[in-house]
Design an enzyme around this catalytic site. Structure first.
Site, PDB file in Angstrom:
ATOM      1  N   GLY A  82      -6.669   4.253  -4.595  1.00  0.00           N
ATOM      2  CA  GLY A  82      -5.418   4.861  -4.135  1.00  0.00           C
ATOM      3  C   GLY A  82      -4.368   4.838  -5.237  1.00  0.00           C
ATOM      4  N   THR A  83      -4.326   3.715  -5.958  1.00  0.00           N
ATOM      5  CA  THR A  83      -3.333   3.569  -7.028  1.00  0.00           C
ATOM      6  C   THR A  83      -3.618   4.537  -8.176  1.00  0.00           C
ATOM      7  OG1 THR A  83      -3.121   1.261  -6.419  1.00  0.00           O
ATOM      8  CG2 THR A  83      -2.269   1.862  -8.577  1.00  0.00           C
ATOM      9  N   ASP A 104     -13.751  -4.241  -4.250  1.00  0.00           N
ATOM     10  CA  ASP A 104     -14.790  -3.304  -3.801  1.00  0.00           C
ATOM     11  C   ASP A 104     -15.634  -2.738  -4.953  1.00  0.00           C
ATOM     12  OD1 ASP A 104     -13.455  -3.718  -1.435  1.00  0.00           O
ATOM     13  OD2 ASP A 104     -12.386  -1.808  -1.494  1.00  0.00           O
ATOM     14  N   MET A 107     -16.692  -7.444   2.876  1.00  0.00           N
ATOM     15  CA  MET A 107     -15.778  -6.309   2.632  1.00  0.00           C
ATOM     16  C   MET A 107     -16.378  -5.304   1.654  1.00  0.00           C
ATOM     17  SD  MET A 107     -11.905  -7.711   2.421  1.00  0.00           S
ATOM     18  CE  MET A 107     -10.900  -7.905   3.881  1.00  0.00           C
ATOM     19  N   GLY A 139      -6.443  -0.041  -7.194  1.00  0.00           N
ATOM     20  CA  GLY A 139      -7.748   0.545  -6.901  1.00  0.00           C
ATOM     21  C   GLY A 139      -7.681   2.060  -6.841  1.00  0.00           C
ATOM     22  N   GLU A 174     -18.839  -3.941   5.494  1.00  0.00           N
ATOM     23  CA  GLU A 174     -17.965  -3.499   6.598  1.00  0.00           C
ATOM     24  C   GLU A 174     -18.105  -2.003   6.872  1.00  0.00           C
ATOM     25  OE1 GLU A 174     -13.803  -4.133   5.677  1.00  0.00           O
ATOM     26  OE2 GLU A 174     -14.007  -3.239   3.704  1.00  0.00           O
ATOM     27  N   ARG A 216       0.834  -1.211   0.000  1.00  0.00           N
ATOM     28  CA  ARG A 216       0.000   0.000   0.000  1.00  0.00           C
ATOM     29  C   ARG A 216       0.874   1.268   0.000  1.00  0.00           C
ATOM     30  NH1 ARG A 216      -5.303  -1.053  -0.072  1.00  0.00           N
ATOM     31  NH2 ARG A 216      -6.087  -2.930   0.927  1.00  0.00           N
ATOM     32  N   ARG A 248     -10.755 -12.221  -0.986  1.00  0.00           N
ATOM     33  CA  ARG A 248      -9.741 -11.761  -1.936  1.00  0.00           C
ATOM     34  C   ARG A 248      -8.889 -12.902  -2.466  1.00  0.00           C
ATOM     35  NH1 ARG A 248      -7.553  -6.484   1.054  1.00  0.00           N
ATOM     36  NH2 ARG A 248      -5.540  -7.532   0.896  1.00  0.00           N
TER      37      ARG A 248
END
Ligand code: F6P
Length: 375
Positions: A114-115, A137, A179, A112, A232, A76, A302
């Site tokens: 953030g990337t 997600d 999730m 995702g 979640e 991450r 996952r």
């Protein structure tokens, strides 16, 4: 004669099924179809900072279509916030320097939300970046689907199917946590497909008394068990209001101090939220007098072999990515839009989240078949 293109590829953020299929899709198209060279970087953006390279040749790309996780490893780490020797550094300029040192013509980033932000940052720093959307997600903006979602949906649905036996036999409420971070796609999709009686998602804050009423109605009609699929990120109405207020404060902050305070408040709310599913089950047991149990799916969602739908999506997006690199189209995410594959400017993706609209057909369908959504 045109020079051979050399491309780098990395996977960042949480792993998800179909990443290897996407690496293979990009790799085989780039290498086999266009004759490019391809270098993998291990463990996300850290790999390009710390020179963790893996040459992706034909043997390395073979036999990975059905393998879960990512052969490149992931992390991450963000270019602008990477911990090196215990201290946080902005490594953007190191990435730019190494991109030049390795003689890259393009960098493919699979990840995702953030990337996508990190990819935009590298684009702004002058690199030829191209990204693919992956996350279980399904919350990346501007794409209908993300790699990994279909497999996670299968897994979560199968779990709900299996939980029915125990809920039914023991006349229990089983609350299952699914999730999805701050989006409800996975819980909603699996909840509908698995026939959950109650589905709770972040986009629709819930009232525990409404859930209790729905469960009691089922009992009165002679069905003494219920399956509650809870995302979640799902929250009770009061908690959701507190979150919204803190988020608004963060957005409107006029200086660093105000921003820091809002962030602390959000962190405290998040800490309070953990364990929410267990508390909800306890509340439901007290209010309905039905025995309640909890199943938290976690990382099972996952893991493992990607479904055919994910392999297909990953191969379609990966090969389209190879075509775009060949055509020198950069600064975009390769999106799935309907039947088509489309390049979308990273500026239109980064920092945005695709959440479930309250009038989405899945929401409407769930309501029509009598599912309680907690509101
Ligand atoms: O983004 C995928 C996801 O599995 C989310 O659903 C979840 O909130 C998060 O990652 C968990 O992150 P980590 O792998 O860092 O625990």
């Amino acid at each position: 004669m045109a020079q051979t293109k050399r491309i780098g590829i990395l996977t960042a953020g949480g792993d998800s099924p179909g990443l290897n299929a996407a690496i293979r899709g990009v790799g085989k198209t780039a290498l086999g179809f266009y004759g490019m060279e391809i270098i993998g970087f291990r463990d996300g953006f850290r790999g390009i900072v710390e020179d963790r390279r893996l040459k992706l040749d034909r043997p390395t790309l073979a036999g990975i279509l059905t393998v879960g996780g990512t052969i490149l490893g992931t992390s991450r780490d963000k270019p602008q916030r990477m911990t090196i020797d215990g201290r946080v550094h902005d490594m953007t300029s190191v990435i730019v320097k190494n991109y030049g040192r390795y003689g890259l013509d393009a960098l493919v980033c699979l990840g995702g939300g953030g990337t996508q932000k990190s990819a935009l940052r590298l684009k702004e720093a002058g690199l030829n970046v191209i990204s693919l959307p992956k996350t279980i997600d399904n919350d990346v903006a501007m794409t209908d689907l993300t790699i990994g979602f279909a497999t996670a949906l299968d897994i979560a649905t199968e779990t709900i199917d299996r939980l029915h036996s125990t809920a039914h036999s023991h006349h229990r409420i089983i609350v299952t946590e699914i999730m999805g971070h701050r989006a409800g796609w996975l819980a909603l999709g699996a909840g509908i497909a698995g026939g959950a009686d109650v589905i709770l998602i972040p986009e629709i804050p819930y009232d525990v008394h409404k859930i209790t009423e729905a469960i009691r109605r089922r009992s009165r009609a002679g069905t003494n068990f219920s399956i509650v699929a809870v995302a979640e990120g799902a929250m009770a109405k009061d908690d959701a209001r507190a979150f919204q207020t803190a988020e608004g404060r963060k957005e409107r902050a006029r200086n660093q101090r105000e921003k820091h305070e809002a962030k602390l408040e959000l962190a405290a709310l998040e800490a309070k939220h953990s364990g929410n599913t267990l508390r909800l089950a306890k509340q439901l047991e007290e209010l309905t007098h039905l025995e309640s149990r909890v199943t938290i799916l976690g990382y099972v969602q996952r893991g493992g072999i990607p479904s055919p739908a994910d392999r297909l999506l990953a191969t379609r997006l990966g090969s389209a990515c190879g075509d775009l690199i060949h055509d020198n189209v950069f600064g975009v995410m390769v999106a799935s839009r309907g039947d088509r594959t489309e390049p979308v400017l990273l500026e239109r993706v980064a920092g945005k989240r695709k959440i479930v609209p309250p009038d989405h057909p899945w929401v409407e369908a769930a309501r029509r078949v009598g599912t309680c959504l907690g509101d």
